[in-house]
Design an enzyme around this catalytic site. Structure first.
Site, PDB file in Angstrom:
ATOM      1  N   CYS A  63       1.856  15.052 -23.307  1.00 52.62           N
ATOM      2  CA  CYS A  63       2.208  14.075 -23.753  1.00 52.62           C
ATOM      3  C   CYS A  63       0.408  12.908 -23.408  1.00 52.62           C
ATOM      4  CB  CYS A  63       2.707  13.084 -22.049  1.00 52.62           C
ATOM      5  SG  CYS A  63       3.006  11.398 -21.840  1.00 52.62           S
ATOM      6  N   CYS A  95       9.876   8.737 -20.753  1.00 51.89           N
ATOM      7  CA  CYS A  95       8.709   9.021 -21.389  1.00 51.89           C
ATOM      8  C   CYS A  95       8.483   8.066 -21.924  1.00 51.89           C
ATOM      9  CB  CYS A  95       8.129   9.513 -21.631  1.00 51.89           C
ATOM     10  SG  CYS A  95       6.229   9.480 -21.929  1.00 51.89           S
ATOM     11  N   GLU A 134     -19.401 -20.111   9.651  1.00 52.07           N
ATOM     12  CA  GLU A 134     -19.664 -18.309   9.155  1.00 52.07           C
ATOM     13  C   GLU A 134     -18.274 -18.009   8.444  1.00 52.07           C
ATOM     14  OE1 GLU A 134     -22.249 -16.083  12.524  1.00 52.07           O
ATOM     15  OE2 GLU A 134     -20.328 -17.609  13.091  1.00 52.07           O
ATOM     16  N   LYS A 147     -15.483 -15.508   7.442  1.00 49.15           N
ATOM     17  CA  LYS A 147     -14.409 -14.467   8.008  1.00 49.15           C
ATOM     18  C   LYS A 147     -14.049 -13.833   7.050  1.00 49.15           C
ATOM     19  CE  LYS A 147     -10.519 -14.348  11.186  1.00 49.15           C
ATOM     20  NZ  LYS A 147      -9.385 -13.722  10.568  1.00 49.15           N
ATOM     21  N   CYS A 187       6.600  12.035 -15.598  1.00 47.22           N
ATOM     22  CA  CYS A 187       6.938  12.443 -16.662  1.00 47.22           C
ATOM     23  C   CYS A 187       6.484  14.333 -17.115  1.00 47.22           C
ATOM     24  CB  CYS A 187       5.972  11.553 -17.781  1.00 47.22           C
ATOM     25  SG  CYS A 187       6.000  12.966 -19.984  1.00 47.22           S
ATOM     26  N   CYS A 244       5.636   9.538 -24.845  1.00 46.98           N
ATOM     27  CA  CYS A 244       6.371  11.143 -25.677  1.00 46.98           C
ATOM     28  C   CYS A 244       7.968  10.838 -25.917  1.00 46.98           C
ATOM     29  CB  CYS A 244       5.290  12.129 -25.107  1.00 46.98           C
ATOM     30  SG  CYS A 244       6.036  12.626 -23.263  1.00 46.98           S
ATOM     31  N   TYR A 266     -20.957  -5.753   9.083  1.00 49.57           N
ATOM     32  CA  TYR A 266     -22.056  -6.959   9.627  1.00 49.57           C
ATOM     33  C   TYR A 266     -21.753  -7.251  11.297  1.00 49.57           C
ATOM     34  CZ  TYR A 266     -22.678  -8.327   4.180  1.00 49.57           C
ATOM     35  OH  TYR A 266     -22.577  -8.124   3.146  1.00 49.57           O
ATOM     36  N   LYS A 294      -8.484 -20.474   8.873  1.00 52.50           N
ATOM     37  CA  LYS A 294      -7.750 -19.932   7.536  1.00 52.50           C
ATOM     38  C   LYS A 294      -7.254 -19.871   6.520  1.00 52.50           C
ATOM     39  CE  LYS A 294      -6.564 -15.377   9.599  1.00 52.50           C
ATOM     40  NZ  LYS A 294      -5.825 -14.384   9.649  1.00 52.50           N
ATOM     41  N   ASP A 323     -12.841  -9.325   5.881  1.00 56.47           N
ATOM     42  CA  ASP A 323     -11.136  -8.908   6.637  1.00 56.47           C
ATOM     43  C   ASP A 323     -11.844  -7.581   7.004  1.00 56.47           C
ATOM     44  OD1 ASP A 323      -8.536  -9.409   7.613  1.00 56.47           O
ATOM     45  OD2 ASP A 323      -7.594  -9.098   5.615  1.00 56.47           O
TER      46      ASP A 323
END
Length: 723
Positions: free
Chosen positions: A434, A410, A113, A115, A428, A413, A226, A316, A117
């Site tokens: 901007c 920036c 199956e 795996k 900014c 601008c 699941y 893993k 996270d």
């Protein structure tokens, strides 16, 4: 009559459970979204009027709204052990040899199956009804988060009873709760737009969501589940793990459809190799494969070590990393003015994609990594999603390289950048001139969670901005007068213009809380916008609120309050609001405001601090306001009472004592209110007004995010721990 009502509630409940099963487990939509929402709204209305007939696992629990002040813990009836894991195929072959020796040469098979996270979860079902959800915790004891897991839409609140395979009277289902990658990306995009720190990965996001005290907020995170095993008193009713997986699907539990029965270690390794790259096409984070002996009797023979079973192992996949050259740092300006550096790289294959760009986050990270142009850098995908630079190959550094100098103005601008105290980002401050900020504000205003204007997506509104057709949200409503000009644009035409004009007209009916969210005030996300709209009801009242008053609103707090108050103090922003009002946009809640229950607390001001036993802080605030009192967020000499709950911070208690402000308990506060015979209105009736209304009553079928996983239970995944 009451019998008829009870039958009506039961029938609606069963019908909605069936529709949920059809949609989330079988990808079948038997009714329209509107019809589903109407049935759910009717069920909620009946449950509110006749709470004695409401079922604990009613479909209305999907919406959430229960406040859990603190999570109790519970012992696991069956310990949730961890799996041994490896990164080596040689170790898998050794595992196979140990199993073969342990079974003395008998024939056996494995179940493989994927795996993924997420957060390991133990769910108790009694007579087919979900009664408890507990996190893994330390494997022996975990947190009870039942109200929160009830909001997970693909998780059945009651099991289907198949005639040929009956589920046990009592069973404990083990599985994984996760956040789909599309949801994670949307959540991080919203946090970035609001100037909040980004979440590291989907697992952390799912874990954090399950610890939220308000289950309505958990529902907004769109978590999924699941199942990968179940346990019951005595011996299993199935001979094999593969048979139990098929049975769980029959009972309506979502099970990964990518598991495979393998009859040799060669087939296991083929499965491992097949999913090495293929897993990146899935819309859920995965990091390996779980391999289990299929036969339960053989599992018993093999037994356990002190920490893990001898009949299972997790393989893993190594974190994929690439080495490539850093060519350039590009600086992007976001909606809130945050300037974010992005690394432009020589293309490098990584985790199933070709990576050309990577996040560097901020100036601090550039300095910490000592990045220099033309460096050879190591790149990984954080949580296998967001590419990031993790280090520099100093042995390949060019002698003439120079440290990267972060810009002081920036890039869009040329305005001098500022770095607010305590923040990692340079910003900014030219939020009214901007171009990238102005364009991003427009894109936010028309986005799905804000005004959701049909015919005006981000690309179209950005194009209109570049052509000078729009400048801010209010100028969008001038577009119908420019219909002829727009129709002449490439890829537009009369039908597109008609759709756009109709979409703008429909947006004038969008509720106030979504308009408030659409204004793009820094730190004001969907939830905060809903709280502010419910509390103040009109934009005029919100404009006049001080930062101190705003901070007293639940879910707001000091930083958000300062940002909101500052936004409304700007004449340009007030002018924008006035022009939106002229355009006909909703700037107030509709319907009547909650009626005052009494004037018993008139002239009194309260601060609420800590966790309370009988009511949530929202409820206590609503009660105080319903009886004429005010709630603020700071302690001063003018404060009437500090209401102290459990875990109240010592600083507030010390300041109240110093200023001689009376400190009372929740019970003391409630004693100040009229008794039920005195009050003309039930004090908690105020909670049925807009301040407590659930904004989204429906569980509409979610539009497909991808062909492989249209936000339903098909897909794949596996546990982070076996039990």
């Amino acid at each position: 009559m009451t019998t008829d009502i009870e039958q009506q509630i039961t029938a609606l409940t069963e019908r909605l459970h069936h529709l949920n099963y059809q949609y989330y487990q079988r990808d079948v939509s038997e009714v329209s979204d509107q019809e589903f929402d109407q049935m759910l709204a009717e069920l909620q209305r009946l449950e509110k009027e006749y709470p004695q007939f409401a079922q604990p696992n009613s479909p209305t629990q999907r919406v959430g709204g229960t406040i859990t002040k603190q999570f109790p813990t519970a012992l696991h009836k069956y310990p949730m052990l961890s799996l041994g894991n490896t990164y080596s195929e040689a170790d898998l072959r050794e595992f196979d040899e140990r199993v073969r020796r342990g079974l003395e040469g008998a024939e056996f098979a494995y179940v493989c199956e994927l795996k993924f996270d997420g957060v390991a979860m133990s769910l108790t079902y009694e007579n087919g009804q979900l009664t408890q959800g507990v996190t893994r915790g330390d494997g022996t004891r975990g947190d009870v988060v039942t109200n929160n897991v009830r909001t997970i839409k693909n998780l059945p609140l009651h099991l289907r009873q198949a005639p040929d395979i009956k589920h046990p009277t009592e069973m404990e289902v083990r599985g994984e709760i996760f956040m789909p990658l599309t949801v994670f990306a949307e959540l991080n995009a919203e946090r970035e737009a609001n100037g909040e720190a980004l979440l590291a990965n989907p697992r952390n996001a799912a874990s954090g969501a399950l610890k939220l005290q308000d289950s309505a907020l958990v529902a907004e995170r769109r978590l999924r589940f699941y199942a990968y095993s179940f346990l019951m008193p005595g011996r299993s009713i199935f001979p094999t793990h593969s048979a139990s997986l098929e049975a769980m699907q029959t009972w309506g539990l979502p099970v990964s459809d990518t598991w495979r029965l393998c009859h040799s270690i060669t087939e296991v390794l083929d499965f491992v190799h097949e999913w090495d790259k293929k897993r990146f096409t899935l819309p859920v984070a995965t990091d390996g494969i779980v391999i289990k002996v299929d036969d339960f009797r053989q599992q018993e023979l093999l037994g356990y070590t002190s920490k893990s079973p001898r009949w299972a192992i997790a393989y893993k996949y190594p974190a994929e990393a690439g080495r490539t050259r850093l060519r350039e740092i590009q600086y992007q300006v976001g909606r809130t003015g945050a300037v974010t550096p992005v690394a432009l790289l020589d293309p490098v294959p990584l985790a199933g994609t070709v990576v050309k760009r990577a996040s560097v986050h901020n100036a601090n990270q550039i300095a910490a990594l000592d990045l220099r142009l033309n460096d050879m850098v190591f790149v990984e995908k954080g949580g296998e999603i967001i590419p990031k630079i993790t280090g520099v190959d100093l042995s390949a550094r060019l002698p003439e390289s120079q440290p990267i100098v972060y810009p002081t103005t920036c890039p869009a601008c040329n305005t001098p950048l500022i770095r607010p105290a305590g923040e990692a980002h340079f910003r900014c401050p030219n939020d009214r001139g901007c171009p990238p900020q102005l364009k991003a504000k427009l894109e936010h205003y028309v986005s799905r969670k804000a005004l959701d204007i049909d015919g005006l997506g981000a690309e179209t509104v950005g194009r209109f901005f570049d052509l000078g057709l729009v400048a801010d949200a209010a100028t969008l409503y001038d577009l119908p007068a420019k219909a002829g000009e727009i129709a002449q644009l490439e890829r537009m035409g009369e039908k597109s213009v008609q759709r756009l004009v109709a979409g703008l007209e429909q947006s004038k009916q969008v509720p106030f809380e979504r308009v408030l969210f659409g204004l793009g005030i820094r730190y004001v996300g969907e939830t905060v916008a809903e709280k502010l709209a419910a509390h103040y009801r009109t934009v005029e009242a919100l404009e006049q609120a001080t930062a101190t008053e705003l901070a007293a609103v639940p879910e707001v707090g000091g930083v958000i309050a300062e940002s909101v108050a500052a936004w409304f103090q700007e004449p340009t922003n007030r002018d924008l609001v006035e022009r939106l009002r002229t355009a006909g946009v909703q700037l107030a809640l509709t319907g009547e405001a909650p009626q005052a229950a009494s004037n018993r607390l008139e002239g009194l001001t309260f601060v609420l601090s800590g966790v309370f036993e009988q009511h949530s802080r929202d409820e206590l605030q609503a009660l105080i306001q319903a009886h004429g009192g005010k709630v603020t967020g700071s302690i001063s000499k003018k404060l009437s009472y500090l209401v102290a709950g459990d875990k109240m911070g010592p600083a507030k208690r010390e300041k109240a004592t110093e200023l001689k402000v009376p400190i009372i308990s929740e019970t003391d506060l409630l004693a100040m209110l009229p008794s039920e015979t005195e009050a003309e209105t039930d004090p908690l009736d105020v909670l049925s007004g807009p301040a407590a209304d659930v904004q989204d009553l429906g569980i509409p079928p979610v539009s497909a995010g991808s062909a492989s996983f249209p936000d339903k239970s098909s897909g794949t995944g596996q546990q982070g721990s076996l039990f």
